[in-house]
Design a protein around this motif. Structure first.
Motif, PDB file in Angstrom:
ATOM      1  N   ASP A   4     -24.055  53.912  17.845  1.00  0.00           N
ATOM      2  CA  ASP A   4     -23.590  54.345  16.913  1.00  0.00           C
ATOM      3  C   ASP A   4     -23.479  53.402  15.776  1.00  0.00           C
ATOM      4  O   ASP A   4     -23.228  52.163  16.150  1.00  0.00           O
ATOM      5  CB  ASP A   4     -22.227  55.474  17.055  1.00  0.00           C
ATOM      6  N   GLY A  52     -14.524  49.218  12.908  1.00  0.00           N
ATOM      7  CA  GLY A  52     -14.278  49.377  14.208  1.00  0.00           C
ATOM      8  C   GLY A  52     -13.273  50.419  14.589  1.00  0.00           C
ATOM      9  O   GLY A  52     -13.126  50.734  15.652  1.00  0.00           O
ATOM     10  N   THR A  53     -12.953  50.949  13.488  1.00  0.00           N
ATOM     11  CA  THR A  53     -11.488  51.971  13.479  1.00  0.00           C
ATOM     12  C   THR A  53     -12.105  53.097  14.510  1.00  0.00           C
ATOM     13  O   THR A  53     -11.363  53.742  15.565  1.00  0.00           O
ATOM     14  CB  THR A  53     -10.985  52.548  12.407  1.00  0.00           C
ATOM     15  N   THR A  54     -13.262  53.699  14.231  1.00  0.00           N
ATOM     16  CA  THR A  54     -14.027  55.034  14.735  1.00  0.00           C
ATOM     17  C   THR A  54     -13.960  54.731  16.366  1.00  0.00           C
ATOM     18  O   THR A  54     -13.438  55.513  17.102  1.00  0.00           O
ATOM     19  CB  THR A  54     -15.045  55.551  14.270  1.00  0.00           C
ATOM     20  N   ARG A  89     -21.832  58.260   1.282  1.00  0.00           N
ATOM     21  CA  ARG A  89     -21.074  57.163   0.966  1.00  0.00           C
ATOM     22  C   ARG A  89     -21.944  56.285   0.124  1.00  0.00           C
ATOM     23  O   ARG A  89     -21.345  55.395  -0.526  1.00  0.00           O
ATOM     24  CB  ARG A  89     -20.507  56.424   2.372  1.00  0.00           C
ATOM     25  N   GLU A 104     -19.336  59.920  18.880  1.00  0.00           N
ATOM     26  CA  GLU A 104     -18.222  59.560  19.649  1.00  0.00           C
ATOM     27  C   GLU A 104     -17.474  60.247  20.628  1.00  0.00           C
ATOM     28  O   GLU A 104     -16.918  59.784  21.467  1.00  0.00           O
ATOM     29  CB  GLU A 104     -17.083  58.785  18.854  1.00  0.00           C
TER      30      GLU A 104
END
Ligand code: ATP
Ligand code: PRP
Ligand code: MG
Length: 281
Positions: free
Chosen positions: A155, A160-162, A10, A142
């Protein structure tokens, strides 16, 4: 001088984009290569994994590097943070199952924490005086609380999605990170390093400003100056064969909407707003 740049993932594209916008064009592109020359004969880009860049810089393989603050902290190397490049913003957090018993960092005493960032995590718990076992994993962190490998994780989170998808709740922030330009302490004052800082700063400074050009009757000039304080005031030029003057100024992007409305009320015409590529202050 060698500049270490993330080779994939990324951080690669935004890093290359920044180099290009700073005018440091890579010769022959950046794909799948180890090195690339730039338009500056004294600057070579060296491509490495974001996680390895602190090591490359500390070892002297590169003088400066572009990578996340999290990676530099995790490496333990003493590098100088020269400039916040304002991308790759994320946070390292302690998180635990939403419906479990772990609600504070102290609840992890005697427990297990899984992470890709063992050094940062150990330091964090040591500083808190909480004795937790740290287990190093290399991905899918996760998952570990759900397969009894760990009571919590440290992590990266950004949207916040993960965490949400994995039914984990944030307990506390460990580190706020973004991508920075890092250097070894001994090269900080080198002229080439300073030139690089100036070039990157000029891109960042230009990003949230716009160049505004307009014509306005000369008698309105004082009012126009009030709404266009600009950098050292606007540039004013005569317009041939007209009572108008042309005014050019640099304006904060978020002020442009209001400024244009004010200028129109003062009789401004032919208002042009353009992006700025670089701005050296
Ligand atoms: N979700 C995110 N949002 C913003 N920045 C992030 C995010 N995840 C990671 N980062 C930043 O990018 C850096 C590199 O992330 P990471 O090591 O996961 O590489 P990657 O680009 O995901 O590639 P890969 O995981 O496939 O090796 C991190 O150290 C962190 O600084
Ligand atoms: O809060 P979010 O926006 O969901 O981002 C957080 C996720 O982003 C990163 O993973 P990445 O997408 O890099 O995948 P990776 O685990 O393969 O590195 C990080 O490891 C988190 O899992
Ligand atoms: Mg990743």
């Amino acid at each position: 001088m060698r500049l270490a740049v993330p080779n994939k993932g990324r951080l690669h594209d935004p890093s290359i984009d920044l180099l290009e916008r700073a005018g440091l064009h890579l010769e022959g592109g950046a794909d799948r290569k180890l090195y690339a020359d730039t338009v500056d004969p004294d600057v070579t880009a060296l491509f490495a994994r974001a996680a390895d860049i602190p090591e490359y810089v500390a070892d002297g393989a590169a003088a400066v590097g572009i990578t996340g603050l999290d990676q530099v902290r995790e490496s333990g190397h003493d590098l100088v943070d020269l400039l916040d490049l304002e991308f790759g913003r994320c946070r390292l957090v302690v998180a635990a199952p939403e419906d479990g018993d772990i609600e504070t960092v102290a609840d992890l005493a005697g427990g297990t924490v899984a992470t890709e960032f063992p050094r940062i995590t150990r330091d964090f718990f040591a500083e808190r005086g909480v004795d937790a076992e740290v287990v190093e994993v290399t991905g899918a962190t996760e998952l570990t609380p759900h397969v009894d490998m760990a009571d919590a994780i440290v992590d990266i989170t950004s949207t916040g999605t993960t965490l949400r998808v994995n039914r984990l709740a944030e307990i506390e922030e460990v580190l706020a990170s973004s991508v920075r330009l890092f250097a070894r302490p001994d090269v900080v004052d080198d002229q080439k390093v300073q030139q690089l800082v100036t070039a990157f700063e000029s891109v960042l400074a230009a990003e949230d400003r716009r160049y505004v050009m307009l014509n306005v009757p000369e008698e309105q000039l004082d009012d126009v100056r009030d709404v266009l304080p600009g950098m050292g005031g606007p540039t004013v030029m005569d317009v041939a064969g007209s009572d108008d003057v042309a005014v050019h100024a640099v304006v904060e992007e978020r002020a442009v909407f209001g400024v244009i409305n004010d200028l129109k009320e003062m009789g401004a015409s032919d208002v042009l707003v353009t992006e700025i590529e670089r701005l050296v202050e």
